[in-house]
Structures are given as structure tokens and as C-alpha cells.
Design a protein around this motif. Structure first.
Motif, PDB file in Angstrom:
ATOM      1  N   ILE A 114     -39.634 -12.890 -13.386  1.00  0.00           N
ATOM      2  CA  ILE A 114     -39.778 -11.660 -14.203  1.00  0.00           C
ATOM      3  C   ILE A 114     -38.897 -11.745 -15.452  1.00  0.00           C
ATOM      4  O   ILE A 114     -38.710 -10.775 -16.173  1.00  0.00           O
ATOM      5  CB  ILE A 114     -39.416 -10.392 -13.386  1.00  0.00           C
ATOM      6  N   ARG A 115     -38.324 -12.951 -15.688  1.00  0.00           N
ATOM      7  CA  ARG A 115     -37.523 -13.209 -16.890  1.00  0.00           C
ATOM      8  C   ARG A 115     -36.345 -12.234 -17.039  1.00  0.00           C
ATOM      9  O   ARG A 115     -36.079 -11.713 -18.118  1.00  0.00           O
ATOM     10  CB  ARG A 115     -38.420 -13.181 -18.132  1.00  0.00           C
ATOM     11  N   MET A 116     -35.725 -11.939 -15.860  1.00  0.00           N
ATOM     12  CA  MET A 116     -34.503 -11.103 -15.855  1.00  0.00           C
ATOM     13  C   MET A 116     -33.337 -12.022 -16.174  1.00  0.00           C
ATOM     14  O   MET A 116     -32.517 -12.342 -15.330  1.00  0.00           O
ATOM     15  CB  MET A 116     -34.346 -10.436 -14.484  1.00  0.00           C
ATOM     16  N   GLY A 117     -33.348 -12.518 -17.451  1.00  0.00           N
ATOM     17  CA  GLY A 117     -32.331 -13.503 -17.843  1.00  0.00           C
ATOM     18  C   GLY A 117     -31.239 -12.864 -18.671  1.00  0.00           C
ATOM     19  O   GLY A 117     -31.465 -11.840 -19.333  1.00  0.00           O
ATOM     20  N   GLN A 118     -30.058 -13.444 -18.654  1.00  0.00           N
ATOM     21  CA  GLN A 118     -28.916 -12.920 -19.412  1.00  0.00           C
ATOM     22  C   GLN A 118     -29.106 -13.129 -20.908  1.00  0.00           C
ATOM     23  O   GLN A 118     -29.467 -14.208 -21.352  1.00  0.00           O
ATOM     24  CB  GLN A 118     -27.639 -13.664 -18.965  1.00  0.00           C
ATOM     25  N   HIS A 119     -28.836 -12.061 -21.664  1.00  0.00           N
ATOM     26  CA  HIS A 119     -28.792 -12.203 -23.117  1.00  0.00           C
ATOM     27  C   HIS A 119     -27.334 -12.488 -23.482  1.00  0.00           C
ATOM     28  O   HIS A 119     -26.460 -11.655 -23.240  1.00  0.00           O
ATOM     29  CB  HIS A 119     -29.257 -10.902 -23.792  1.00  0.00           C
ATOM     30  N   VAL A 120     -27.071 -13.657 -24.020  1.00  0.00           N
ATOM     31  CA  VAL A 120     -25.688 -14.018 -24.341  1.00  0.00           C
ATOM     32  C   VAL A 120     -25.402 -13.663 -25.805  1.00  0.00           C
ATOM     33  O   VAL A 120     -26.171 -14.015 -26.696  1.00  0.00           O
ATOM     34  CB  VAL A 120     -25.457 -15.532 -24.107  1.00  0.00           C
ATOM     35  N   ARG A 121     -24.278 -12.956 -26.029  1.00  0.00           N
ATOM     36  CA  ARG A 121     -23.928 -12.546 -27.387  1.00  0.00           C
ATOM     37  C   ARG A 121     -23.577 -13.760 -28.232  1.00  0.00           C
ATOM     38  O   ARG A 121     -23.042 -14.748 -27.744  1.00  0.00           O
ATOM     39  CB  ARG A 121     -22.733 -11.589 -27.337  1.00  0.00           C
ATOM     40  N   GLU A 122     -23.879 -13.651 -29.511  1.00  0.00           N
ATOM     41  CA  GLU A 122     -23.630 -14.767 -30.436  1.00  0.00           C
ATOM     42  C   GLU A 122     -22.127 -14.958 -30.701  1.00  0.00           C
ATOM     43  O   GLU A 122     -21.680 -16.054 -31.010  1.00  0.00           O
ATOM     44  CB  GLU A 122     -24.335 -14.483 -31.785  1.00  0.00           C
ATOM     45  N   ASP A 123     -21.360 -13.849 -30.568  1.00  0.00           N
ATOM     46  CA  ASP A 123     -19.965 -13.918 -31.063  1.00  0.00           C
ATOM     47  C   ASP A 123     -18.989 -14.414 -29.999  1.00  0.00           C
ATOM     48  O   ASP A 123     -17.784 -14.318 -30.133  1.00  0.00           O
ATOM     49  CB  ASP A 123     -19.516 -12.525 -31.543  1.00  0.00           C
ATOM     50  N   GLY A 124     -19.560 -14.921 -28.895  1.00  0.00           N
ATOM     51  CA  GLY A 124     -18.657 -15.406 -27.850  1.00  0.00           C
ATOM     52  C   GLY A 124     -18.380 -16.890 -28.015  1.00  0.00           C
ATOM     53  O   GLY A 124     -18.794 -17.508 -28.997  1.00  0.00           O
ATOM     54  N   PRO A 125     -17.676 -17.454 -27.050  1.00  0.00           N
ATOM     55  CA  PRO A 125     -17.409 -18.897 -27.102  1.00  0.00           C
ATOM     56  C   PRO A 125     -18.747 -19.656 -27.182  1.00  0.00           C
ATOM     57  O   PRO A 125     -19.696 -19.317 -26.457  1.00  0.00           O
ATOM     58  CB  PRO A 125     -16.687 -19.161 -25.784  1.00  0.00           C
TER      59      PRO A 125
END
Ligand code: 57M
Length: 358
Positions: free
Chosen positions: A51-62
Motif C-alpha cells: 500500500i506504499r506506506m513508506g517513510q517520507h524522509v526530509r531533505e534537510d537531514g543527514p
């Protein structure tokens, strides 16, 4: 449930007498929760991917985190299921404290689920606003605090580690205090859950420590020997915390680096609230600052970083929470995680020693 159904049959089948022993039920609550998490995680991970319940990772992180984008999240649903099932199977479900901690945990789980679900449907890492989150958490914690306050025979005295004779009675102030402990613990775990295995490790360690605390507090002989307040029925909380230990161990199998699944807010918020609620019921609230010391360090690093940034325009850490600071210094992710686990173990040992040093 098994306790209520099977123990009475011990007159017919003597081996069922074993269900009367809390230690037996604690161990099998942990084993049951582990097996449920271990067996159901793979199909859940496949379903979350489907169901594509995937994490959206922020750009401003490591930058190392960008490769994590799409990792299935909301694995906390499995942790909650394993904990509640194992608790209802092995605890005395007529025990009011068991119901209180389970309902508190599910209440915070609902807040976390709403946050994760909104992030999913909106397709970005913004779920509930901070105000909405705090309001929802505050309302759940307030209802718990009110139940405590009006619970017949419940003391509003505060026990302080190392000082057995200093037990100030907070009276009505106990309600905001309980809210602070539960909401604080919930958000501290949430902030900590930023590296593979980083939150679930100290959760395992803290739940094991509180299994011992709840067992001791709920046992008249050991509580008198250790000069700590005896709370009749609190021993059943050890079954609940043992279930958290087992479920966390099972989840860690899949959340260890490189993680196949993240717990999501539906995991971090209720797990922190569960520890906070157990700390309040067992009258060992301040001890949580020591037992959950890694969570405290992580939260304080954020508070100091934001305060410094806002007041001086300068950062104290390369990035907060502090686990990102170590990453930015070049520590590999597993090294940061295991070293914080080591600190969590040492703090848990120190906290248990305060039960004797009074
Ligand atoms: C909770 N969530 C992770 C995952 C997990 C005020 C500020 C400090 C808030 C803080 C924040 O946003 N905290 C939210 C941490 C996120 O994990 C998801 O969230 C769930 C837990 N709530 O289950 O679903 C990311 O963490 C990583 N992760 C793993 N392995 C795991 O097992 O690698 C999580 C679990 C995931 C994944 O990358 O995407 C998070 O970090 O957002 N903000 C921050 O922590 C940000 N710090 C920051 O802004 N610092 C500034 C402020 C303080 C002034 C500064 O220092 O200057 C960092 N987080 C992110 N990017 N994502 C840095 C920027």
C-alpha cells in the motif's frame, strides 16, 4: 485471561497451579509478545510496501538518511497488537491498573496513528500540527491523571530516588504532574526514534527495568524490605511491561540497521506514554528520568539547540537531536545506536540500584 480461565482448574489439573505465579506469567507474556511480533512482522512489512506506506524522509537531514526514503513505516501497529494480546492473555484482566495502562497506551497510539496516516495521505512528512498533537496527548493524559486522582486508595505522594523519607504530597497538583510525565515521555521517545533501532533498544531496557520495579512494588515482602510504598495489584503491571519487552525484541529483529521497517508515531508515542503511565502507577515517576535517561538526553539536546538557535542564532550541536550530531561528526549509524544502548543499560542498572540505596 488464561489466568482467570485456567488457574481455577488447578484443582482438577495440578500443573495449572503454575498460573498463580506472577513470574511465570511475566516470562510468557514476553515470549508471547516476541513470537507475535516476530511472526507477523514479515507479512505486515509486505502489506505496508504493497500500500506504499513508506517513510517520507526530509531533505534537510543527514544525507545518509535519503536512502531510507520509502522504508515501510507504522510498524508500531504490530508492537501495539503484540503488547495488548500478550497482556490480555497473561495478566489478571480484572486488575484496574492493567486496564489503565493499556487504555493510556492505545489512546496515544490513536494520536500517533492519526499523525502517520495524515503524513501518508498528504504524501509528505507533515502530519498533525504540533498544537494538535500536544492537545490530543494532553487530553488523553488528563483523563489518565483524573482517573488516578479519584482512584480509591491512590496516593498523590511523590517518591524521590535515594530519599525514602521525603515523599511530598502533591495533592491536586498530581494531575498536571502525571500529565507532564506521560506526555514528556511520549514525546521524548518520539524525538529519539530517528535512527535504526535507536528508540526500540532503550524501550526494551526501560521496560525490563520497570518490570522489576512493578514486581517489587506489587509484592508486600520486597516492598517492605526495600522500604518502598507497597501498591496492591501493581505487580500485574510487570506482565504489561514484560509484553513491551518481548514485542520490542521482536520488532528490533526487523528495525535493526539497515531497518526493514520503522515504528512510526503510532509506535513511538504510545511506547513512551506506556512507560510514563507505568512510572506513575508504580509511584516511581522521577526514576523514569534515570531509567529513560537516553530519551531525556535526546529531548534536552533539542530544547537546548532550539533555545540557543532562537536566542543566539547559533547551534550547540551540529544537528539535534544529539544522535544526528554524532552522525554529522562521522560516526556510522550502528555505532551511534549501540553506544546509546550501552548508556541506556548503565542508566537502567543505576536506577535499579536506587531501590536499595535509600
Ligand atoms: C520524530 N522522526 C524522525 C519514523 C519514526 C524540533 C525538532 C527536533 C523535531 C524533530 C522531528 O521532526 N522529530 C520527529 C523523529 C524520522 O522517523 C520517523 O518518525 C517516526 C518516529 N516519530 O518511526 O517513521 C526519520 O528518522 C529516521 N529513522 C531511522 N530509523 C528508524 O528506525 O533512520 C527513524 C526510525 C526517518 C528516518 O530518516 O525519516 C526524524 O528525524 O524526523 N526534527 C528533527 O529531528 C530534525 N532535527 C532538526 O530539525 N534539528 C534542527 C532544530 C532542532 C533547530 C537543528 O538541529 O538545527 C532532524 N530530523 C529529520 N531531518 N528528519 C534533522 C532533519
Amino acid at each position: 485471561m488464561l489466568y482467570l480461565w485456567l488457574y481455577p482448574l488447578h484443582t482438577e489439573f495440578s500443573f495449572l497451579n503454575v498460573f498463580r505465579y506472577l513470574s511465570f506469567r511475566i516470562i510468557y507474556a514476553a515470549v508471547t509478545a516476541f513470537l507475535v511480533a516476530f511472526v507477523l512482522a514479515p507479512p505486515l512489512i509486505r502489506k505496508l510496501q504493497e500500500i506504499r506506506m513508506g517513510q517520507h524522509v526530509r531533505e534537510d537531514g543527514p544525507s545518509t538518511h535519503l536512502s531510507k526514503s520509502g522504508t515501510p513505516t507504522m510498524g508500531g501497529l504490530l508492537i501495539l497488537f503484540a503488547v495488548v494480546l500478550a497482556t490480555f492473555l497473561w495478566a489478571d484482566i480484572t486488575n484496574r491498573y492493567v486496564w489503565l495502562v493499556v487504555l493510556a497506551t492505545l489512546g496515544f497510539g490513536a494520536v500517533g496513528f492519526a499523525d502517520d496516516y495524515l503524513k501518508f495521505v498528504r504524501g509528505r512528512s507533515k502530519g498533525l500540527t504540533a498544537a494538535q498533537k500536544f492537545l490530543a496527548q494532553g487530553l488523553v493524559a488528563l483523563s489518565i491523571g483524573l482517573v488516578f486522582y479519584f482512584l480509591p486508595g491512590y496516593s498523590t505522594q511523590l517518591s524521590v530516588p535515594f530519599f525514602k523519607n521525603f515523599t511530598p504530597d502533591l495533592g491536586l497538583l498530581y494531575i498536571p504532574f502525571a500529565i507532564l510525565v506521560i506526555v514528556g515521555a511520549s514525546n521524548a521517545v518520539n524525538l529519539t526514534d530517528g535512527l535504526d533501532g535507536l528508540a526500540i533498544g532503550p524501550i526494551m531496557i526501560a521496560s525490563l527495568a520497570y518490570t522489576i520495579v512493578a514486581y517489587v512494588v506489587g509484592n508486600r515482602i520486597t516492598s517492605e524490605y526495600l522500604l518502598i510504598p507497597y501498591i496492591e495489584g501493581a505487580g500485574e503491571l510487570a506482565v504489561f511491561t514484560a509484553a513491551i519487552f518481548g514485542a520490542s525484541l521482536g520488532f528490533l529483529w526487523f528495525n535493526t540497521y539497515p531497518a526493514s521497517v520503522f515504528m512510526g508515531d503510532v509506535g513511538s508515542l504510545p511506547l513512551g506514554a506506556a512507560l510514563g503511565t507505568v512510572a506513575v502507577v508504580s509511584k516511581h515517576e522521577l526514576l523514569l528520568l534515570l531509567v529513560g535517561g537516553v530519551f531525556v538526553i535526546e529531548a534536552i539536546s533539542v530544547i537546548f539547540q532550539v533555545a540557543s538557535f532562537k536566542s543566539r542564532g547559533k547551534r550547540i550541536f551540529l544537528m539535534a537531536p544529539i544522535h544526528h550530531h554524532f552522525e554529522m561528526k562521522g560516526w556510522e549509524e550502528p555505532k551511534v545506536v549501540v553506544r546509546l544502548w550501552i548508556i541506556a543499560i548503565l542508566l537502567a542498572l543505576l536506577s535499579l540500584s536506587t531501590l536499595k540505596l535509600r
